[in-house]
Design a protein around this motif. Structure first.
Motif, short mmCIF file in Angstrom:
data_model
loop_
_atom_site.label_atom_id
_atom_site.label_comp_id
_atom_site.label_asym_id
_atom_site.label_seq_id
_atom_site.Cartn_x
_atom_site.Cartn_y
_atom_site.Cartn_z
N LEU A 185 34.60 82.29 43.68
CA LEU A 185 33.18 82.01 43.82
C LEU A 185 32.58 82.70 45.04
CD1 LEU A 185 33.04 78.27 42.74
CD2 LEU A 185 32.33 80.28 41.44
N ALA A 186 33.39 82.95 46.07
CA ALA A 186 32.90 83.73 47.20
C ALA A 186 32.57 85.15 46.77
CB ALA A 186 33.94 83.73 48.32
N ALA A 187 33.37 85.68 45.83
CA ALA A 187 33.13 87.03 45.33
C ALA A 187 32.08 87.07 44.23
CB ALA A 187 34.44 87.63 44.81
N HIS A 188 31.81 85.92 43.58
CA HIS A 188 30.85 85.84 42.47
C HIS A 188 29.95 84.62 42.71
CE1 HIS A 188 34.53 87.81 40.94
NE2 HIS A 188 33.70 88.58 40.27
N PRO A 189 29.07 84.66 43.69
CA PRO A 189 28.33 83.47 44.12
C PRO A 189 27.35 82.91 43.09
CG PRO A 189 27.55 85.42 45.28
CD PRO A 189 28.78 85.83 44.55
N LYS A 190 27.01 83.68 42.07
CA LYS A 190 26.08 83.18 41.06
C LYS A 190 26.78 82.49 39.89
CE LYS A 190 22.42 86.50 42.11
NZ LYS A 190 21.50 87.55 41.58
N LYS A 191 28.10 82.52 39.91
CA LYS A 191 28.86 81.90 38.83
C LYS A 191 28.95 80.39 39.01
CE LYS A 191 30.71 85.47 36.44
NZ LYS A 191 30.58 85.65 34.97
N VAL A 192 29.12 79.69 37.90
CA VAL A 192 29.57 78.30 37.92
C VAL A 192 30.96 78.29 37.30
CG1 VAL A 192 28.37 77.83 35.73
CG2 VAL A 192 29.14 75.94 37.15
N MET A 193 31.91 77.70 37.99
CA MET A 193 33.27 77.66 37.47
C MET A 193 33.57 76.29 36.87
SD MET A 193 37.06 78.40 39.09
CE MET A 193 36.86 80.19 39.12
N VAL A 194 33.98 76.30 35.61
CA VAL A 194 34.46 75.10 34.94
C VAL A 194 35.98 75.12 35.07
CG1 VAL A 194 34.64 73.86 32.76
CG2 VAL A 194 32.52 75.05 33.36
N VAL A 195 36.53 74.15 35.77
CA VAL A 195 37.96 74.09 36.04
C VAL A 195 38.63 73.17 35.04
CG1 VAL A 195 39.74 73.51 37.72
CG2 VAL A 195 37.60 74.57 38.48
N ILE A 196 39.57 73.71 34.28
CA ILE A 196 40.32 72.95 33.29
C ILE A 196 41.72 72.73 33.85
CG2 ILE A 196 41.34 73.04 30.98
CD1 ILE A 196 38.84 74.57 30.08
N ALA A 197 42.04 71.47 34.12
CA ALA A 197 43.32 71.15 34.77
C ALA A 197 43.70 69.72 34.41
CB ALA A 197 43.21 71.31 36.29
N GLY A 198 44.96 69.42 34.63
CA GLY A 198 45.43 68.06 34.40
C GLY A 198 44.69 67.07 35.26
N GLY A 199 44.61 65.83 34.80
CA GLY A 199 43.84 64.82 35.49
C GLY A 199 44.27 64.60 36.93
N GLY A 200 45.57 64.70 37.21
CA GLY A 200 46.05 64.52 38.57
C GLY A 200 45.55 65.59 39.51
N HIS A 201 45.45 66.83 39.03
CA HIS A 201 44.94 67.93 39.85
C HIS A 201 43.42 67.88 39.98
CE1 HIS A 201 48.74 69.93 40.38
NE2 HIS A 201 48.94 70.00 39.08
N ALA A 202 42.73 67.40 38.94
CA ALA A 202 41.26 67.37 38.97
C ALA A 202 40.71 66.18 39.74
CB ALA A 202 40.72 67.34 37.53
N ARG A 203 41.54 65.22 40.04
CA ARG A 203 41.09 64.00 40.71
C ARG A 203 40.61 64.31 42.13
NH1 ARG A 203 45.05 58.74 41.69
NH2 ARG A 203 43.56 57.45 42.86
N GLY A 204 39.55 63.65 42.55
CA GLY A 204 39.00 63.90 43.87
C GLY A 204 39.94 63.51 44.99
N VAL A 205 40.64 62.40 44.85
CA VAL A 205 41.60 61.94 45.84
C VAL A 205 42.97 62.52 45.49
CG1 VAL A 205 42.74 59.93 46.86
CG2 VAL A 205 40.32 59.80 46.20
N GLY A 206 43.55 63.30 46.40
CA GLY A 206 44.89 63.82 46.18
C GLY A 206 44.97 65.00 45.24
N GLY A 207 43.82 65.57 44.84
CA GLY A 207 43.83 66.69 43.91
C GLY A 207 43.25 67.95 44.51
N VAL A 208 42.90 68.88 43.64
CA VAL A 208 42.36 70.17 44.07
C VAL A 208 41.04 70.02 44.82
CG1 VAL A 208 41.56 72.43 43.27
CG2 VAL A 208 43.55 71.35 42.19
N PRO A 209 40.10 69.17 44.37
CA PRO A 209 38.80 69.09 45.08
C PRO A 209 38.95 68.81 46.57
CG PRO A 209 38.66 67.97 42.97
CD PRO A 209 40.11 68.31 43.16
N ALA A 210 39.93 67.99 46.94
CA ALA A 210 40.10 67.64 48.35
C ALA A 210 40.53 68.83 49.20
CB ALA A 210 41.14 66.52 48.48
#
Length: 280
Positions: free
Chosen positions: A219-244
């Motif tokens: 996204l730093a290289a493509h600032p106009k993009k929106v990224m839809v991230v498809i990942a397992g629930g454990g990785h997508a979770r806000g606590v203990g996952g990728v977002p953190a």
């Protein structure tokens, strides 16, 4: 209609639902515990530059919902990229060629099957075809599997210089006691103490860190993009996952299915913005 014929029809209908998955029409808006329809959920999350769509990998209804979100974003004129846990960076040239329409399906199937060998192609094929037909980039997010396996067995500190060179700069997956406690609550099937458990936690953290770094860098290289991230629930979770682990001030929204230990009673706004409501 004879009762036994009716029973057969009902059994057939039940089997069809169980085999094909059931559509998801509602979600819990976590901040105020309100049930909303999926269209309202999509409208609410669509302005974020990063949208995490968690899944149970073998659940068709989750992939149907992911495709529905992608189509809705495209209809709104958003410039989409799809970040996928299912691929490592070594597959990025093949992903680029697929999205450009330069790879036959059979050849791309082999790339997918090497990358994500335990889940049938059909679970994601509609998403792949949508990306190809609309020339939407697919971004490989995951850490190299060999390095992840080494960390899970021997710990992050055991990695050699050549292995570290295959990771984004400055990635350090050694975990805190707080993250170990999170893992104990989220992955109860694993042994919960000792070096073996710490190594498993470090492997999970390594995947989170690498995926977060690749989202940020893209996204730093493509600032106009929106990224839809498809990942397992454990990785997508806000606590203990990728977002953190995301750098900078990237705004994101999180949609999760119920994944242990999260359900409608226990999910918090720190975990997700929406929790899918499933029939089964």
């Amino acid at each position: 209609m004879p009762i036994h014929h009716l029973a057969r029809l009902l059994l057939f209908a039940l089997l069809t639902v169980l085999l094909c998955g059931c559509s998801i029409s509602q979600a819990l808006r976590v901040r105020d515990r309100t049930t909303v329809d999926v269209d309202s959920m999509i409208a609410d999350i669509s302005d974020a530059p990063v949208i995490f769509l968690g899944e149970r990998h073998d659940e068709p209804a989750h992939h149907d919902l992911q495709l529905r979100v992608l189509k809705a974003l495209q209809a709104q004129g958003r410039d989409i990229a799809i970040g996928m846990e299912m691929f490592e960076s070594v597959s990025q040239p093949a992903l680029d060629a697929w999205s450009a329409g330069r790879v036959p399906e059979e050849a791309f199937r082999k790339v997918y099957q090497w990358s994500w060998r335990h889940i049938p192609w059909g679970m994601y094929s509609d998403i792949f075809f949508f990306a190809r037909d609309n020339h939407i980039p697919i971004v490989a997010l995951n850490a190299p599997r060999g390095i992840v396996q080494n960390v899970a067995q021997r710990g992050f500190g055991s990695l050699k210089a050549a292995e570290l060179a295959d990771l984004p700069p400055d990635v350090d997956a050694r975990v805190t006691d707080q993250f170990l406690n999170f893992m104990r609550g989220s992955f109860p099937s694993h042994s919960r103490s000792g070096d073996a458990f710490r190594h498993i936690a470090e492997a999970q953290m390594l995947r989170n860190l690498v995926m977060a770094r690749r989202i940020y860098d893209y996204l730093a290289a493509h600032p106009k993009k929106v990224m839809v991230v498809i990942a397992g629930g454990g990785h997508a979770r806000g606590v203990g996952g990728v977002p953190a682990e995301l750098r900078g001030n990237l705004n994101y929204r999180i949609v999760l299915p119920p994944v242990p230990p999260l359900d409608e009673e226990s999910v918090t706004p720190e975990d997700a913005d929406y929790l899918l409501m499933e029939r089964f």
